[in-house]
Write an enzyme that holds these catalytic residues in place. Sequence first.
Site, PDB file in Angstrom:
ATOM      1  N   LYS A  71      39.869  32.557  43.272  1.00 44.16           N
ATOM      2  CA  LYS A  71      41.230  31.457  42.446  1.00 44.16           C
ATOM      3  C   LYS A  71      41.850  30.608  43.140  1.00 44.16           C
ATOM      4  CE  LYS A  71      41.234  36.893  41.771  1.00 44.16           C
ATOM      5  NZ  LYS A  71      42.067  37.781  40.831  1.00 44.16           N
ATOM      6  N   GLU A  89      42.577  36.609  33.787  1.00 41.37           N
ATOM      7  CA  GLU A  89      44.277  35.778  34.180  1.00 41.37           C
ATOM      8  C   GLU A  89      43.852  34.174  33.485  1.00 41.37           C
ATOM      9  OE1 GLU A  89      43.235  35.369  38.336  1.00 41.37           O
ATOM     10  OE2 GLU A  89      43.705  37.499  38.711  1.00 41.37           O
ATOM     11  N   SER A 127      39.169  44.938  42.388  1.00 41.32           N
ATOM     12  CA  SER A 127      40.222  45.639  44.349  1.00 41.32           C
ATOM     13  C   SER A 127      38.407  45.923  44.601  1.00 41.32           C
ATOM     14  CB  SER A 127      40.639  46.917  43.645  1.00 41.32           C
ATOM     15  OG  SER A 127      41.752  46.191  42.868  1.00 41.32           O
TER      16      SER A 127
HETATM   17  P1  PGA Z   1      40.305  41.004  42.847  1.00 44.36           P
HETATM   18  O1  PGA Z   1      39.879  40.632  42.038  1.00 44.36           O
HETATM   19  O2  PGA Z   1      39.279  41.520  43.917  1.00 44.36           O
HETATM   20  O3  PGA Z   1      41.417  40.694  43.913  1.00 44.36           O
HETATM   21  O4  PGA Z   1      41.019  42.694  42.459  1.00 44.36           O
HETATM   22  C1  PGA Z   1      39.147  40.519  40.916  1.00 44.36           C
HETATM   23  C2  PGA Z   1      38.505  39.406  40.577  1.00 44.36           C
HETATM   24  O5  PGA Z   1      40.310  39.194  39.455  1.00 44.36           O
HETATM   25  O6  PGA Z   1      37.985  38.502  39.837  1.00 44.36           O
END
Ligand code: PGA
Length: 256
Positions: free
Chosen positions: A13, A99, A215
């Site tokens: 990200k 996102e 997560s």
């Molecule tokens: P996360 O994100 O493991 O922090 O929940 C997963 C993703 O958005 O690919």
Amino acid sequence: MGLRTPLIAGNWKMYKTCPEAVNAAERLTGLIPEGLNVEVMIAPAYTALFPVADVLRGSIITLGAQNLYWEAEGAYTGEVSAAMLKSAGCSHVIIGHSERRQYFAETDEAVNRKIRAAVDASLVPVLCIGETEAQRDAGETFAVLDKQVQMGLEGFSLTDLEQLVVAYEPVWAIGTGKTATSAQAQEAHQYVRGVIEKGFGEALAAGLRILYGGSVKPANIRELMDQPDVDGALVGGASLDPDTFIQIVTYQNKIV
Ligand code: PGA
């Protein structure tokens, strides 16, 4: 290796400057054990792709981008094309992450065009799909997944999609610490495989890797991977620290 070699992908990200990304990639390459029966991909921010590609040369870890723009080139300030990603050393590209859909108004039509650009440039597209909490509560999960897959892949041929990877990421489980139960993940993955089978036939569906995201951590990866239709993971937060991510990547060695 089996029909579907597991793929564990790290989505960094908007984290890590160039030196931080290079450092994390160097540490990660040093942690990968010999003979690992898992594919590993990391997706740093655009700015870190080229220097990280240099670090990954000679390692089994592949490089992905988090997005692209579908035009080949032109006056599109701030955008990055598939060819640019290729030239920076990418083999994969994440497309349609929730996102991007949520904060950058990415539609299924845009996702479709981005997959086209990825396929044409021989980048492996990682198509992200998933329902929001409100959609799940309203009983719309399957309908949402159906629409995102159908519209995302509309107009593609079988050969176009040979390399396709799908990531099921329930929006309510991303970065929230709330993981879907392994049963919820399996149910959604099985459904998505069925949608692909209907649209593109059994062979493509049987070979398609469907990653779970939301997560994922060292503590839950094993149970998720034990599900017959879970073929890997797209990991956000827990991919940032190489010492944590390597525990997910080497989940097969974990005694539970
Ligand atoms: P996360 O994100 O493991 O922090 O929940 C997963 C993703 O958005 O690919």
